[in-house]
Scaffold this active site. Structure first.
Site, PDB file in Angstrom:
ATOM      1  CB  CYS A 122      -0.955   0.163   1.174  1.00  0.00           C
ATOM      2  SG  CYS A 122      -2.389   1.052   0.920  1.00  0.00           S
ATOM      3  CG  HIS A 128      -3.206  -3.795   3.443  1.00  0.00           C
ATOM      4  ND1 HIS A 128      -2.295  -3.122   4.168  1.00  0.00           N
ATOM      5  CD2 HIS A 128      -3.651  -3.016   2.631  1.00  0.00           C
ATOM      6  CE1 HIS A 128      -2.120  -1.690   4.083  1.00  0.00           C
ATOM      7  NE2 HIS A 128      -2.995  -1.798   3.431  1.00  0.00           N
ATOM      8  CD  GLU A 130      -0.162  -6.240   5.741  1.00  0.00           C
ATOM      9  OE1 GLU A 130      -0.626  -4.596   6.144  1.00  0.00           O
ATOM     10  OE2 GLU A 130      -0.497  -6.337   4.604  1.00  0.00           O
TER      11      GLU A 130
END
Length: 222
Positions: A86, A196, A198
Site C-alpha cells: 500500500c 494487504h 498481512e
C-alpha cells in the site's frame, strides 16, 4: 528468515506486518525508525501500509527522502528482498525502485474492502506457493491506488512477467491500468502491491489468503 519493518511517522500498518511475520516465521521482527541510516542483518525489508507523513505533498514522496531509504536501496541492490504494501508501494515508486506512479482512485473516493485478485506470476520470491491464475482475496484501504504508467512501461512489465497480481475482472477498486495490483522490479527481488496480505494471515481476521505470500518468502530466503 530475518526481517525488518520500516516505521515512518504516521505509519499505521507497521505492527500488522510485524505481527504477521513473527507469527509465520517464529522470529522477532526488527522495527527500524525512518531516521536510522543502517539496517540490521535481515533477509527481508517491509515498507508497510499507512499514511506516512500524513500523505502530505504526494503519498510516499516525503517518506522516499527518509535516511533509511538509502539503506533499503542498498539492500535491494545486493539482492535482498523488499516488500512494499500500500503506502510502501507508493514509496517504492517515489524512490524509482519500481516504475509508474500511484494516482488518485478513479472515483476520487477512499476504498476499504476485500477485493478479488488473480495470481499472474508464480516464478518469484513472493508468490512461489501460489498457483498461476489462483483467485485470492486481500483487503485494500487506500485513496491513491490507481497504478499508472506509459504504454511502453506497461508492455515491458507484461512482457517480462513482472505483473504479479491483477484485480479480478469487475473488481478493480481504483482504476489501475490493466487491472494491475502488484509489480516486480527488474531483478525480481522487490515487490510493490496495493492490497494487504498481512491482514489475511489468521482466520480470526477473516481470511488466510495472504499466508502463501509469506511462506513463499520463508521458503526462498531461509
Amino acid at each position: 528468515m530475518k526481517s525488518a519493518v520500516i516505521v515512518f511517522p504516521a505509519s499505521n500498518c507497521d505492527r500488522d506486518a510485524a505481527s504477521a511475520l513473527e507469527q509465520l516465521t517464529g522470529n522477532k521482527t526488527h522495527m527500524v525508525w525512518h531516521q536510522d541510516g543502517e539496517l540490521p542483518d535481515v533477509d527481508l525489508v517491509v515498507l508497510p501500509g499507512g499514511f506516512s507523513y500524513g500523505d502530505y505533498l504526494r503519498c510516499g514522496a516525503m517518506a522516499s527522502q527518509s535516511a533509511v531509504m538509502r539503506a533499503v536501496k542498498a539492500h535491494a541492490e545486493r539482492g535482498g528482498a523488499v516488500l512494499g504494501i500500500c503506502n510502501g508501494f507508493q514509496v517504492l515508486t517515489e524512490t524509482h525502485m519500481l516504475p509508474g506512479a500511484l494516482m488518485r482512485n478513479a472515483d476520487l473516493k477512499f476504498v476499504c474492502r476485500p477485493v478479488a485478485l488473480e495470481i499472474e506470476e508464480t516464478q518469484s520470491l513472493f508468490t512461489r506457493k501460489y498457483e498461476k491464475g489462483q483467485r485470492v482475496y486481500f483487503p485494500v484501504a487506500h485513496g491513491e491506488g490507481n497504478f499508472a504508467a506509459d504504454e511502453e512501461t506497461l508492455n515491458r512489465l507484461e512482457g517480462e512477467n513482472r505483473v504479479v497480481l491483477r484485480y479480478a475482472k469487475g473488481d478493480n477498486p481504483n482504476g489501475s491500468a490493466r487491472d494491475i495490483a502488484g509489480i516486480l522490479n527488474e531483478k525480481r527481488n522487490v515487490l510493490g502491491l496495493m492490497p494487504h496480505p498481512e491482514r489475511v494471515v489468521d482466520p480470526l481476521l477473516g481470511g488466510t489468503d495472504g499466508i502463501a505470500l509469506f511462506h513463499s518468502l520463508i521458503e526462498a530466503l531461509s
